[in-house]
Design an enzyme around this catalytic site. Structure first.
Site, PDB file in Angstrom:
ATOM      1  N   LYS A  70     -22.910  13.347  -2.883  1.00 28.79           N
ATOM      2  CA  LYS A  70     -23.386  13.515  -4.259  1.00 28.79           C
ATOM      3  C   LYS A  70     -24.729  14.232  -4.256  1.00 28.79           C
ATOM      4  CE  LYS A  70     -24.199  10.855  -8.480  1.00 28.79           C
ATOM      5  NZ  LYS A  70     -24.142   9.508  -9.103  1.00 28.79           N
ATOM      6  N   ASP A  97     -24.273   0.697 -17.261  1.00 33.89           N
ATOM      7  CA  ASP A  97     -23.250   1.675 -17.662  1.00 33.89           C
ATOM      8  C   ASP A  97     -21.869   1.230 -17.165  1.00 33.89           C
ATOM      9  OD1 ASP A  97     -22.438   3.910 -19.039  1.00 33.89           O
ATOM     10  OD2 ASP A  97     -22.810   5.302 -17.397  1.00 33.89           O
TER      11      ASP A  97
END
Length: 401
Positions: A106, A209
């Site tokens: 990432k 989230d």
């Protein structure tokens, strides 16, 4: 940006690094003085590997004793190609077996991700997502994606994460199932999601989230992993005021007061997650009114299942089920589960969560593994969205915000 990678070390045990002991490059081991000229184990008389029968460099073809001691081809008792049982280049080296590990890399732009925080074990502040994931995934955390490595560069920093297959995010999984799944599978997924959210809070991390896109699911076993801590924060008992995360999963108290609390908001998000798994849509005003009056239900689902949705999504945060009590809800009792589902919901990791004392925050990793012997070879590249969160991992993806 995300990249798929393979970590490869060593060669297979049957690598062609050297011929086996019975390779035609050398004579058989029981040949005392080299094979005769017409031996099938050695080259013919006119073979490039040995001189012709009348060559001055070797004995006549009918010499039973092999070449004389002073012959350039070698002393008596040895094959012209080398000792018996060995290749011309020497014995074949034993090569280690191949070890291939699929990983996800990432990439985060430092200009857009400038938030660095301090955690124990590090002399300087480190990127927020790295820090929170390090805290949350400490120890036995099977339902949280594992951080294998991370590096900071001039313009970005990267995170090397585990990648398990076959997997996809819950949003894609739900879509492929026709936007609804049966109660049995929803139960297994919800139990893991609730346990993971509880574990994060017990380790001092507020994910903030929780949603379909931020869970990866193994489509064969239904095991899930929580990803993307980029919106998270340290857990605190006071209220939060920042609007960070996904609006549909936020509790109504934020839109009324501008404030919210970590645990009650997490409970509400879990309720929305379960609702979408069962109904394939977000709750509307009618659903919320029915939940407020505790009369909400969905045809085809058990009373216990619907009661948990209601308990998580109560409008008043104080009336919601406590986060620590979700995994003990009657819907998760074994009489409702198949053998495979019961195996997942009774995993040893549950005991690790239950042993955490109230308010305990486990220490972070002392260091992040940065093994030098791993070589990350890019095999595919995926563009990130605006916040540097890749859209796909394996067959599924990192969620967006």
């Amino acid at each position: 940006m995300l990249q798929f990678n393979s970590v490869v070390s060593g060669l297979p045990a049957d690598s062609p690094a050297g011929p086996p002991a019975d390779s035609p490059a050398g004579p058989p081991a029981d040949s005392p003085a080299g094979p005769p000229a017409d031996s099938p184990a050695g080259p013919p008389a006119d073979s490039p590997a040995g001189p012709p029968a009348d060559s001055p460099a070797g004995p006549p073809a009918d010499s039973p004793a092999g070449p004389p001691a002073e012959s350039p081809a070698g002393p008596p008792g040895e094959s012209p190609a080398g000792p018996p049982g060995e290749s011309p280049a020497g014995p074949p080296a034993k090569s280690p077996a191949v070890s291939v590990v699929q990983v996800a890399v990432k990439y985060l732009n430092k200009d857009k991700n400038k938030d660095y925080i301090s955690i124990p074990g590090y002399d300087e502040p480190i990127p927020r997502e790295v820090a929170l994931l390090t805290l949350a995934s400490k120890g036995n955390a099977q339902e949280i994606i594992q951080l294998l490595d991370w590096q900071v560069f001039e313009k970005n920093y990267i995170m090397v994460l585990e990648r398990f297959t076959p997997c996809e995010d819950l949003s894609r999984f739900l879509y492929k199932e026709g936007n609804k799944i049966d109660e049995g599978r929803a139960r297994v997924i919800m139990w893991q999601a609730a346990k993971t959210a509880y574990m994060c809070c017990k380790r001092g991390v507020f994910h903030r989230d929780i949603k379909l896109e931020n869970f990866l699911i193994n489509t064969d076993t239904l095991q899930i992993k929580l990803i993307d801590f980029g919106c998270g924060d340290f857990l605190k008992t006071s209220a939060y005021t920042e609007r960070i995360g996904t609006e549909e999963y936020f509790g109504p108290e934020f839109f009324e007061t501008g404030k919210y609390y970590a645990k009650s908001t997490t409970v509400y998000s879990l309720g929305v997650l379960l609702f979408t798994l069962l109904c394939g849509r977000f709750p509307d005003s009618i659903d919320k009114d029915q939940m407020k009056n505790k009369i909400w239900s969905v045809h085809g689902f058990s009373k216990e299942c619907c009661s948990l949705v209601e308990a998580c999504m109560m409008e008043n945060p104080k009336e919601r089920i406590p986060l620590r009590d979700i995994c003990g809800h009657k819907w998760f009792q074994s009489r409702h589960q198949t053998a495979q589902q019961q195996k997942i919901t009774e995993s040893p990791a549950e005991n690790d969560v239950n042993r955490l004392s109230e308010g305990e925050i486990l220490p972070p990793l002392a260091s992040v593994s940065q093994s030098e012997d791993k070589k990350y070879k890019c095999i595919e590249e995926i563009h990130s969205c605006q916040n540097g969160i890749g859209k796909k991992l394996g067959q599924g993806g990192f969620g967006t915000v």
